[in-house]
Design an enzyme around this catalytic site. Structure first.
Site, PDB file in Angstrom:
ATOM      1  N   LYS A   1       0.848  -1.199   0.000  1.00 59.02           N
ATOM      2  CA  LYS A   1       0.000   0.000   0.000  1.00 59.02           C
ATOM      3  C   LYS A   1       0.884   1.249   0.000  1.00 59.02           C
ATOM      4  CE  LYS A   1      -1.807   2.354   3.453  1.00 59.02           C
ATOM      5  NZ  LYS A   1      -1.629   3.740   2.981  1.00 59.02           N
TER       6      LYS A   1
ATOM      7  N   GLU B   1      10.300   0.314  10.303  1.00 57.53           N
ATOM      8  CA  GLU B   1      11.290   1.375  10.112  1.00 57.53           C
ATOM      9  C   GLU B   1      10.561   2.670  10.419  1.00 57.53           C
ATOM     10  OE1 GLU B   1      13.003   4.250   9.171  1.00 57.53           O
ATOM     11  OE2 GLU B   1      13.018   3.785   7.025  1.00 57.53           O
TER      12      GLU B   1
ATOM     13  N   CYS C   1      13.298  10.201   7.590  1.00 63.31           N
ATOM     14  CA  CYS C   1      13.293   9.628   8.944  1.00 63.31           C
ATOM     15  C   CYS C   1      14.683   9.661   9.561  1.00 63.31           C
ATOM     16  CB  CYS C   1      12.741   8.209   8.920  1.00 63.31           C
ATOM     17  SG  CYS C   1      13.415   7.235   7.588  1.00 63.31           S
TER      18      CYS C   1
ATOM     19  N   GLU D   1      10.172  14.411  16.718  1.00 60.74           N
ATOM     20  CA  GLU D   1      10.493  14.407  15.298  1.00 60.74           C
ATOM     21  C   GLU D   1       9.603  15.447  14.605  1.00 60.74           C
ATOM     22  OE1 GLU D   1       9.429  10.909  12.969  1.00 60.74           O
ATOM     23  OE2 GLU D   1      11.306  11.115  11.886  1.00 60.74           O
TER      24      GLU D   1
END
Lengths: 297, 491
Positions: free
Chosen positions: B196, B270, B304, B401
């Protein structure tokens, strides 16, 4: 004049990263108005050069005429660069124009002569009418670690220049490492260079973008630390205008607008001008014409 | 010559004396359909519940894309299971490799259209999609194609065999590249796939489906279903999937891990990061500045492994910040399709709001903000490259983050303090170390609790190099030999 020389502290240069950074300027896409303006800027920054054993007054006069009226709506170049013996010829040919006469001196290109012989040559060139002197440093002394001698010879040459401006050629192709280039740049700047210059054009490689970037960074840090501007002249191997404009992009993004001027940036080149003319013609007509329409220079 | 500038002014002027004219990449070689459905069992299917996909640089609709419900996901899983049982699971590795090589070559052939699509749909600058995303996506297929018939040698004595059907969910920051990271090793190992793409960036995945179809990959080996979180949940919770691979936020990663607890499904995650880029005083400073820029402004900071915390040795902090401010001032922010754009559009309004919220928090908590003065485009989701100084480890902008072009600068005095501060985070994905001293580089790198450490560089990717996190940045590795392990059973 006594002067205590201390080897300047300079930052180290990471070779991989500086080459990567320099390569990024080559991806700048310069089109349309920016291209025309850039081409004209490049032309105005050229030190149109002939430095051959076979140079004659006739050759130098030919070059001077090209400098005065390049055609295609192209501005005049910044200077004509010749050997000292031909300075009077260039001076006479350029009389009444704002084009400078630059002369390589100090036993160009090797610099292998006593300091007195070298400075005497500089004095003679200036007396003959040179507005700018392009000197070479003693690469042997530099590589042997005799940095104080480099400092001394540049100071002595600057003094011999009198009113003429001094460009200091590092001959980066012989210094070889970026760390050497960075240190030599700083020594030259501290010793009073008006310009620092990459190469004589007699050693391969001549100017490269990463080497020029390291020198621009030395100039930038000196400006930030002292407020004093120093000029930059890459020379040797810059033959096409696309490469020259990528050098300009590097100047624009490293030193800013103040250096985008022939007062502070020059190209040492012999064949670049005709490529600029070819590109300017193409910008106005949409087509490349044959090089047989271009006068020799 | 010979003029000296006003000595009280030591800032460089990055003005408009010689501006680059607009140099937009052409869209002519790209065809975008009005509507996209799904790719199931080798065929494009229409789908339902379409929603708009926006060009983040203009806020205009590019196309509509369908949303897969549980029944659609089930169709895709059934197709994948059939393809695994009948064809792909039994096929010799040397034959699987041929398909992977073919896909890799076709990505190269269509690189230009893929790059334009990636920039239009996701907002990243064309020079990045052209020079990084697309070439690396092809490189991953080439690399794993090479492993397909060498698995016995990759894991000597372990008799590796495929797992079965893999469910894969990928993020919006590197749409095609993340698809390649997931698909290539899974196929090389002999698994079939239901994948997806992210709901804001499905375009290149659907173009990859066209490539897969044209490459004659057996039907059902790769199935692509579109949709948002609910579609992802349908994949995660489907009983006939053997392995889930997820790249995305830590919050969603935790939900997936809870959902899979007690199931037989294997899992790799991840997730997020808050990477520390550590600059020692003996580093090559001008090159370190480039590494800082590439660490946080690459892909608008939607990375990331971004170097979002800059740790600078205190004795060089002023000098380095001066250089960094100059460099940030030269960044060109704007049209992602312009070949000179350095920083493109923020991927979505939602992400822009999150960045704005955290930047406001940084100001409120007392950090000093620097942004270049040049204006942003009037339309579209854009955010200025931002550097916060005087940040302390307790500030939200040092802990959370941000996933945007926002750098938080902290200082340290000794290597021990640098290591301590770098590790003081729930995340553990990537760090950078900048020093001219080899012994220090290795010592610090070994003391950092993160999956990737770059030495005198940052955000450099290669298919041969494993990538993955410690702590809340996830587990499992992608890339390299390690990247095969999550897709193999060993005995």
């Amino acid at each position: 004049m006594t002067h205590a020389f201390v080897v300047p502290r300079v930052p180290s240069v990471d070779a991989v990263a500086v080459e990567e950074r320099a390569a990024k300027f080559r991806t700048r896409s310069i089109k349309k108005d920016a291209k025309i303006k850039g081409l004209k800027l490049v032309a105005s920054m050229i030190d149109l050069t002939t430095l051959e054993g076979m140079d004659t007054p006739g050759k130098v006069q030919m070059l001077c005429q090209k400098a005065i009226s390049p055609g295609s709506g192209c501005p005049q170049v910044a200077a004509i660069c010749v050997y000292p013996t031909l300075v009077p010829v260039a001076k006479a040919a350029l009389k009444g124009t704002s084009i400078k006469v630059a002369s390589v001196a100090t036993y160009f290109p090797s610099g292998q002569a006593s300091l007195k012989e070298r400075t005497d040559e500089v004095r003679r060139a200036v007396e003959a009418g040179a507005d700018e002197i392009d000197m070479v440093i003693s690469r042997g002394d530099f590589l042997a670690g005799h940095y104080a001698k480099i400092d001394e010879e540049i100071r002595a040459t600057r003094e011999a220049c009198g009113p003429a401006h001094l460009k200091v050629i590092l001959e980066t192709g012989e210094l070889q490492t970026y760390d050497n280039v960075r240190l030599a740049s700083q020594i030259a700047i501290d010793a009073g260079a008006h310009f620092i210059k990459t190469s004589t054009g007699k050693v391969s490689p001549g100017a490269t973008m990463p080497v020029t970037l390291v020198m621009l960074e030395a100039i930038r840090d000196h400006f930030i630390n002292t407020g004093k501007m120093v000029g930059m002249k890459p020379a040797g191997g810059i033959r096409d205008s696309k490469l020259a404009m990528h050098y300009l992009a590097m100047v624009k993004e490293t030193l800013g607008d103040a250096w985008l001027s022939p007062d502070w940036f020059r190209f040492g080149a012999s064949s670049l001008l005709n490529d600029v003319l070819m590109q300017l013609e193409k910008q106005s007509t949409g087509r490349y014409h044959s090089d047989r329409y271009l006068s020799l220079s | 010559m010979g003029k000296t500038a006003n000595t009280s002014v030591r800032d460089l002027l990055f003005g408009d004396l010689w501006d680059y004219a607009p140099a937009p990449e052409s869209r002519d070689h790209l065809t975008i359909h009005e509507r996209y459905g799904h790719f199931i069992d080798g065929k494009f299917v229409e789908g339902e519940d379409h929603f708009p996909s926006i060009n983040p640089a203009t806020e205009e609709q590019l196309f509509e894309v369908a949303s897969a419900d549980e029944a659609t996901v089930d169709l895709a899983v059934k197709a994948a299971r059939k393809a695994y049982d009948k064809v792909w699971g039994k096929m010799p590795g040397s034959e699987r490799a041929k398909y992977l090589y073919r896909i890799a070559r076709m990505i190269q052939e269509k690189a230009r259209a893929l790059a334009v699509a990636e920039s239009l749909d996701g907002g990243k600058p064309i020079k990045e999609s052209r020079d990084v995303d697309i070439p690396l996506a092809a490189a991953h297929f080439f690399y794993y194609a090479g492993w397909a018939d060498k698995l016995e040698y990759a894991l000597p004595g372990a008799s590796p065999s495929p797992i079965g059907v893999a469910g894969q969910i990928i993020p919006w920051n590197f749409p095609l590249l993340m698809a390649a990271w997931k698909i290539a090793p899974a196929l090389a190992a002999g698994n079939t796939i239901v994948i997806k793409p992210a709901e804001t960036t499905p375009l290149t995945a659907m173009m990859l489906a066209e490539i897969i179809q044209e490459a004659d990959l057996p039907p059902g080996v790769v199935n692509i279903v579109n949709g948002a979180g609910q579609t992802g949940a349908a994949i995660v919770n489907h009983p006939d999937i053997d392995k889930i691979a997820f790249t995305g936020s830590t919050d969603v990663g935790k939900i997936i891990q809870r959902a899979l607890a007690g199931s037989r499904k294997k899992l790799t995650l991840e997730l997020g990061g808050k990477g520390a880029n550590i600059i020692f005083d003996d580093a090559s400073l001008d090159q370190a500045v480039e590494g800082i820029i590439n660490g946080i402004f690459f892909n608008q900071g939607h990375v990331c492994c971004a170097g979002s915390r800059l740790l600078v040795q205190e004795n060089i902090a002023d000098e380095l910040m001066h250089k960094l401010r100059h460099r940030v001032s030269t960044l060109i922010v704007g049209d992602p399709l312009d070949k000179n754009t350095d920083v493109g559009a923020i991927n979505s309004r939602e992400q822009l709001l999150r960045i704005q919220e955290l930047v406001a928090a940084g100001k409120d908590e007392g950090a000093q903000i620097f942004q270049p003065s040049s204006p942003l485009p009037e339309k579209g989701f854009f955010f200025k490259p931002t550097v916060f100084t005087e940040v302390t480890p307790s500030h939200r902008i040092a802990r959370e983050e941000i996933f945007g072009p926002v750098l938080s600068v902290l200082t340290f005095r000794t290597p021990e303090e640098a290591i301590e501060k770098a590790n003081n985070t729930p995340y553990g994905l990537a760090c950078g170390v900048w020093t001219d001293k080899g012994s220090r580089l290795f010592r610090v790198a070994n003391a950092l609790k993160c999956g990737i450490v770059w030495g005198n560089t940052y955000n450099r990717f290669d298919p041969t190099s494993p990538f993955g996190g410690y702590k809340e940045s996830g587990f499992g590795r992608e890339g390299g030999l390690h990247g095969l392990l999550p897709y193999l059973e060993v005995r």
